[in-house]
Design a protein around this motif. Structure first.
Motif, PDB file in Angstrom:
ATOM      1  N   HIS A  54      79.600  -7.806  82.983  1.00  0.00           N
ATOM      2  CA  HIS A  54      79.842  -7.505  84.387  1.00  0.00           C
ATOM      3  C   HIS A  54      79.841  -5.992  84.582  1.00  0.00           C
ATOM      4  O   HIS A  54      80.265  -5.249  83.703  1.00  0.00           O
ATOM      5  N   PRO A  55      79.393  -5.502  85.738  1.00  0.00           N
ATOM      6  CA  PRO A  55      79.399  -4.056  85.978  1.00  0.00           C
ATOM      7  C   PRO A  55      80.831  -3.508  86.009  1.00  0.00           C
ATOM      8  O   PRO A  55      81.729  -4.130  86.568  1.00  0.00           O
ATOM      9  N   ILE A  56      81.011  -2.357  85.393  1.00  0.00           N
ATOM     10  CA  ILE A  56      82.329  -1.730  85.300  1.00  0.00           C
ATOM     11  C   ILE A  56      82.301  -0.385  86.010  1.00  0.00           C
ATOM     12  O   ILE A  56      81.433   0.453  85.730  1.00  0.00           O
ATOM     13  N   ALA A  57      83.236  -0.166  86.913  1.00  0.00           N
ATOM     14  CA  ALA A  57      83.379   1.123  87.605  1.00  0.00           C
ATOM     15  C   ALA A  57      84.285   2.004  86.743  1.00  0.00           C
ATOM     16  O   ALA A  57      85.499   2.038  86.928  1.00  0.00           O
ATOM     17  N   TRP A  58      83.690   2.688  85.791  1.00  0.00           N
ATOM     18  CA  TRP A  58      84.447   3.485  84.825  1.00  0.00           C
ATOM     19  C   TRP A  58      85.396   4.464  85.522  1.00  0.00           C
ATOM     20  O   TRP A  58      86.535   4.638  85.094  1.00  0.00           O
ATOM     21  N   TRP A  59      84.919   5.096  86.590  1.00  0.00           N
ATOM     22  CA  TRP A  59      85.746   6.085  87.290  1.00  0.00           C
ATOM     23  C   TRP A  59      87.013   5.439  87.850  1.00  0.00           C
ATOM     24  O   TRP A  59      88.086   6.055  87.848  1.00  0.00           O
ATOM     25  N   ALA A  60      86.914   4.191  88.328  1.00  0.00           N
ATOM     26  CA  ALA A  60      88.076   3.514  88.914  1.00  0.00           C
ATOM     27  C   ALA A  60      89.108   3.169  87.843  1.00  0.00           C
ATOM     28  O   ALA A  60      90.317   3.208  88.104  1.00  0.00           O
ATOM     29  N   GLY A  64      92.825   4.877  87.785  1.00  0.00           N
ATOM     30  CA  GLY A  64      94.047   4.068  87.731  1.00  0.00           C
ATOM     31  C   GLY A  64      94.964   4.524  86.603  1.00  0.00           C
ATOM     32  O   GLY A  64      96.178   4.658  86.793  1.00  0.00           O
ATOM     33  N   ALA A  65      94.393   4.777  85.446  1.00  0.00           N
ATOM     34  CA  ALA A  65      95.198   5.235  84.306  1.00  0.00           C
ATOM     35  C   ALA A  65      95.796   6.611  84.578  1.00  0.00           C
ATOM     36  O   ALA A  65      96.968   6.863  84.270  1.00  0.00           O
ATOM     37  N   LEU A  66      95.013   7.504  85.172  1.00  0.00           N
ATOM     38  CA  LEU A  66      95.525   8.849  85.471  1.00  0.00           C
ATOM     39  C   LEU A  66      96.619   8.810  86.535  1.00  0.00           C
ATOM     40  O   LEU A  66      97.591   9.568  86.460  1.00  0.00           O
ATOM     41  N   LEU A  67      96.475   7.940  87.509  1.00  0.00           N
ATOM     42  CA  LEU A  67      97.506   7.779  88.536  1.00  0.00           C
ATOM     43  C   LEU A  67      98.821   7.326  87.904  1.00  0.00           C
ATOM     44  O   LEU A  67      99.889   7.887  88.179  1.00  0.00           O
ATOM     45  N   VAL A  68      98.741   6.332  87.039  1.00  0.00           N
ATOM     46  CA  VAL A  68      99.943   5.839  86.369  1.00  0.00           C
ATOM     47  C   VAL A  68     100.513   6.904  85.434  1.00  0.00           C
ATOM     48  O   VAL A  68     101.736   7.046  85.326  1.00  0.00           O
ATOM     49  N   LEU A  69      99.652   7.677  84.792  1.00  0.00           N
ATOM     50  CA  LEU A  69     100.134   8.767  83.937  1.00  0.00           C
ATOM     51  C   LEU A  69     100.936   9.775  84.753  1.00  0.00           C
ATOM     52  O   LEU A  69     102.030  10.190  84.350  1.00  0.00           O
ATOM     53  N   GLY A  70     100.414  10.157  85.909  1.00  0.00           N
ATOM     54  CA  GLY A  70     101.133  11.107  86.763  1.00  0.00           C
ATOM     55  C   GLY A  70     102.471  10.563  87.236  1.00  0.00           C
ATOM     56  O   GLY A  70     103.505  11.251  87.155  1.00  0.00           O
ATOM     57  N   LEU A  71     102.477   9.340  87.711  1.00  0.00           N
ATOM     58  CA  LEU A  71     103.728   8.724  88.150  1.00  0.00           C
ATOM     59  C   LEU A  71     104.681   8.526  86.970  1.00  0.00           C
ATOM     60  O   LEU A  71     105.889   8.734  87.096  1.00  0.00           O
ATOM     61  N   GLY A  72     104.129   8.144  85.841  1.00  0.00           N
ATOM     62  CA  GLY A  72     104.941   7.943  84.645  1.00  0.00           C
ATOM     63  C   GLY A  72     105.604   9.220  84.161  1.00  0.00           C
ATOM     64  O   GLY A  72     106.757   9.196  83.714  1.00  0.00           O
ATOM     65  N   LEU A  94      94.467   1.293  82.463  1.00  0.00           N
ATOM     66  CA  LEU A  94      93.047   1.564  82.245  1.00  0.00           C
ATOM     67  C   LEU A  94      92.251   0.266  82.302  1.00  0.00           C
ATOM     68  O   LEU A  94      91.174   0.201  82.884  1.00  0.00           O
ATOM     69  N   TRP A  95      92.792  -0.779  81.722  1.00  0.00           N
ATOM     70  CA  TRP A  95      92.113  -2.073  81.702  1.00  0.00           C
ATOM     71  C   TRP A  95      92.010  -2.696  83.096  1.00  0.00           C
ATOM     72  O   TRP A  95      91.033  -3.352  83.409  1.00  0.00           O
ATOM     73  N   PHE A  96      93.023  -2.491  83.938  1.00  0.00           N
ATOM     74  CA  PHE A  96      93.031  -3.126  85.259  1.00  0.00           C
ATOM     75  C   PHE A  96      92.290  -2.303  86.311  1.00  0.00           C
ATOM     76  O   PHE A  96      91.781  -2.858  87.277  1.00  0.00           O
ATOM     77  N   GLY A  97      92.251  -0.999  86.158  1.00  0.00           N
ATOM     78  CA  GLY A  97      91.565  -0.157  87.130  1.00  0.00           C
ATOM     79  C   GLY A  97      92.299  -0.112  88.459  1.00  0.00           C
ATOM     80  O   GLY A  97      93.337  -0.741  88.646  1.00  0.00           O
ATOM     81  N   LEU A  98      91.747   0.645  89.393  1.00  0.00           N
ATOM     82  CA  LEU A  98      92.389   0.826  90.697  1.00  0.00           C
ATOM     83  C   LEU A  98      92.469  -0.469  91.501  1.00  0.00           C
ATOM     84  O   LEU A  98      93.450  -0.710  92.194  1.00  0.00           O
ATOM     85  N   PRO A 167      88.754  -6.544  85.057  1.00  0.00           N
ATOM     86  CA  PRO A 167      87.354  -6.425  85.493  1.00  0.00           C
ATOM     87  C   PRO A 167      86.334  -6.624  84.362  1.00  0.00           C
ATOM     88  O   PRO A 167      85.231  -7.105  84.628  1.00  0.00           O
ATOM     89  N   VAL A 168      86.700  -6.312  83.124  1.00  0.00           N
ATOM     90  CA  VAL A 168      85.741  -6.489  82.026  1.00  0.00           C
ATOM     91  C   VAL A 168      85.436  -7.961  81.803  1.00  0.00           C
ATOM     92  O   VAL A 168      84.407  -8.304  81.205  1.00  0.00           O
ATOM     93  N   LEU A 169      86.297  -8.853  82.266  1.00  0.00           N
ATOM     94  CA  LEU A 169      86.050 -10.286  82.122  1.00  0.00           C
ATOM     95  C   LEU A 169      85.263 -10.837  83.308  1.00  0.00           C
ATOM     96  O   LEU A 169      84.578 -11.850  83.179  1.00  0.00           O
ATOM     97  N   GLY A 170      85.420 -10.208  84.468  1.00  0.00           N
ATOM     98  CA  GLY A 170      84.696 -10.656  85.652  1.00  0.00           C
ATOM     99  C   GLY A 170      85.089 -12.045  86.125  1.00  0.00           C
ATOM    100  O   GLY A 170      84.301 -12.729  86.767  1.00  0.00           O
TER     101      GLY A 170
END
Length: 173
Positions: A54-60, A64-72, A94-98, A167-170
Motif C-alpha cells: 500500500h502507498p505510504i506517506a512517509w512525511w506523515a 506524527g512521530a516528531l509531534l509526539v516527540l515534541g509533546l513528550g 511513527l507506525w500510525f502516522g498523522l 497504514p503499512v497494512l492498508g
C-alpha cells in the motif's frame, strides 16, 4: 489479498506486537523500557513501510512521530511521563502516522487511566488481603504505595487494540 501481502501483514504484525509486548513486560518488571526496544520498533518501520503493498506517506509518519516527540519532551520536562514511555510512544506514533495518531493517543490515554485505576485499587486491596491470611511477603514494586504506573502497558495496549489501522497494512478503510 495475494500471498505476498498476507506474508507482509503476518510478519509486520508479529514484529510490531512482539516488540511491544516485550516492552510492556519489561516496564512492569523493571520500570524501564530499554532504548533498544524503541529503536528496533523505529527501525522495523522502514522495511515494513518500504515493502508495504500500500502507498505510504512517509512525511506523515515522520510528522506524527516528531509531534509526539515534541509533546513528550514537554511531558518529561514536567515530570508527567518517563523518558522510556515517551520513546516507546514516539516509535509507535511513527507506525500510525498523522492520520491515525488521534486514535492511538486517545486509546493510550483511556487505557492508561484504566490501568492507573486498576493498579491503585490493587495497591489498596492486596496488602490488606495478604495481612488477613497471615502472609508478610514483599510486594512487587508495582503494588507499592506511591509507585509509578508502568505506562508502557497502556502504550502497548492502545497500539495493539488499533493495529488494524497501521497504514503499512492498508486494512483500514
Amino acid at each position: 489479498m495475494d500471498s505476498l501481502a498476507v506474508h507482509h501483514e503476518a510478519v509486520t504484525v508479529s514484529v510490531f506486537a512482539g516488540l511491544l509486548l516485550v516492552a510492556a513486560a519489561w516496564d512492569v518488571w523493571q520500570y524501564r523500557i530499554p532504548n533498544l526496544l524503541s529503536a528496533l520498533l523505529l527501525i522495523a518501520f522502514v522495511p515494513a513501510a518500504a515493502l508495504s503493498p500500500h502507498p505510504i506517506a512517509w512525511w506523515a509518519h515522520a510528522a506524527g512521530a516528531l509531534l509526539v516527540l515534541g509533546l513528550g519532551m514537554a511531558l518529561f520536562a514536567y515530570g508527567i511521563m518517563g523518558g522510556g514511555d515517551i520513546k516507546l510512544l514516539v516509535a509507535v506514533s511513527l507506525w500510525f502516522g498523522l492520520a491515525f495518531l488521534p486514535l492511538l493517543l486517545a486509546s493510550v490515554g483511556m487505557l492508561g487511566g484504566v490501568l492507573a485505576m486498576m493498579i491503585l485499587a490493587l495497591r489498596m486491596i492486596v496488602p490488606g488481603m495478604l495481612l488477613m491470611v497471615g502472609l508478610t511477603t514483599r510486594l512487587p514494586t508495582v503494588l507499592l504505595p506511591k509507585g509509578a504506573i508502568p505506562y508502557g502497558v497502556a502504550i502497548t495496549a492502545g497500539a495493539l487494540l488499533n493495529y488494524r489501522y497501521l497504514p503499512v497494512l492498508g486494512l483500514a478503510s
